[in-house]
Design an enzyme around this catalytic site. Structure first.
Site, PDB file in Angstrom:
ATOM      1  N   VAL A   1       0.829  -1.217   0.000  1.00  0.00           N
ATOM      2  CA  VAL A   1       0.000   0.000   0.000  1.00  0.00           C
ATOM      3  C   VAL A   1       0.860   1.263   0.000  1.00  0.00           C
ATOM      4  CG1 VAL A   1      -1.914  -1.143   1.194  1.00  0.00           C
ATOM      5  CG2 VAL A   1      -0.165   0.042   2.550  1.00  0.00           C
TER       6      VAL A   1
ATOM      7  N   HIS B   1      -4.578  -3.951  -2.430  1.00  0.00           N
ATOM      8  CA  HIS B   1      -4.982  -3.573  -1.076  1.00  0.00           C
ATOM      9  C   HIS B   1      -5.027  -2.057  -0.894  1.00  0.00           C
ATOM     10  CE1 HIS B   1      -3.479  -7.821   0.139  1.00  0.00           C
ATOM     11  NE2 HIS B   1      -4.723  -7.843  -0.256  1.00  0.00           N
TER      12      HIS B   1
ATOM     13  N   CYS C   1     -19.273   5.188  -4.645  1.00  0.00           N
ATOM     14  CA  CYS C   1     -19.020   5.225  -6.094  1.00  0.00           C
ATOM     15  C   CYS C   1     -17.622   4.706  -6.450  1.00  0.00           C
ATOM     16  CB  CYS C   1     -19.225   6.628  -6.658  1.00  0.00           C
ATOM     17  SG  CYS C   1     -17.953   7.811  -6.203  1.00  0.00           S
TER      18      CYS C   1
END
Ligand SMILES: [Zn+2]
Length: 258
Positions: free
Chosen positions: A113, A129, A140
């Site tokens: 990440v 991730h 959304c």
């Protein structure tokens, strides 16, 4: 690192024979950039205990309370954020960016990440991730840089759809964002050579990708200082750190291609 020149040679030839090369990247590459791992000795979860397995449920049930705890940044989250803030890409990250620039590496699928592939100059990166620097709307799915979102209101709301905003990092119990998952599946469907870099690929969905490539007759190349559950299925295994092995591999590919 032991003498791996024969393995580098074999790997370079496999990469050059392939038409669609992917890299599947795991925590090993981040650890080489001195980001603390989650599991194992010195791991954040070893130190602080495993995080709440119902993290995503807690967010959904109480986004405001969740954000208040994040702002305080307690426990492992603080160590992770501080570790990543100081981390820089290592020679392995730069080697992958170079391989992409050469037109050989088509995509990176990373379980990390930390944004280090982008920092090294890679462009095609699927972050399974999420990315710790980004925020994401749970309604959304749009992603935002942190300074794009008004954080004076907790929980922050999506400027497009007014849905709740959370960090982009995928929590326990949270589905992998569908756009990323689809990208990974599409890329894996085209792949005939996958580099397995610092990953034991034991966590799904990443765990499924190497076997899909292998089943369709593609090649698997592992770069890892340790044996993994994938080692036996690999065509070439380079025993070493990605920061040492990948620059050698890219150099060899470059000279074979001349
Ligand atoms: Zn939204």
């Amino acid at each position: 690192m032991a003498d791996v020149s024969e393995d580098i040679e074999k790997a370079a030839r496999l990469v050059l024979e392939a038409t669609y090369v992917l890299a599947l990247v795991g925590a090993g590459m981040s650890v080489e950039s001195e980001i603390p791992p989650f599991r194992g000795p010195g791991g954040l979860w070893t130190k602080y205990g495993e995080p709440d397995m119902r993290g995503y449920d807690r967010f959904i049930a109480d986004p405001k309370g969740w954000w208040e705890s994040i702002v305080k940044r307690e426990g492992y989250a603080r160590d992770l954020v501080e570790g990543i803030a100081q981390a820089r890409p290592n020679p392995g990250h730069f080697a992958l960016a170079e391989l992409e620039e050469m037109g050989i590496l088509k995509y990176i699928i990373t379980q990390n990440v930390d944004n280090l592939h982008y920092a090294a100059g890679s462009k095609n990166v699927a972050e399974i991730h999420g990315n710790i620097h980004k925020l994401r709307c749970v309604s959304c799915g749009r992603r935002f840089e942190r300074d794009e979102i008004n954080m004076e209101v907790i929980p922050p709301l999506c400027p497009h759809c007014k849905g709740y905003i959370k960090t982009d990092g995928v929590m326990f119990g949270e589905p992998i964002p569908p756009d990323v998952l689809k990208r990974c599946e599409d890329e894996t469907g085209k792949c005939d050579c996958m580099l397995l870099l610092g990953t034991s690929a034991q966590v799904y969905p990443a765990a499924a990708f190497p076997s899909l490539v292998r089943r369709r007759g593609g090649s698997l190349i592992e770069v890892n200082p340790y044996d993994t559950a994938l080692t036996a299925a690999c065509h070439v295994v380079i025993r070493g750190h990605t920061g040492e092995a990948l620059p050698l591999l890219v150099e060899r590919i470059r000279s074979l291609r001349k």
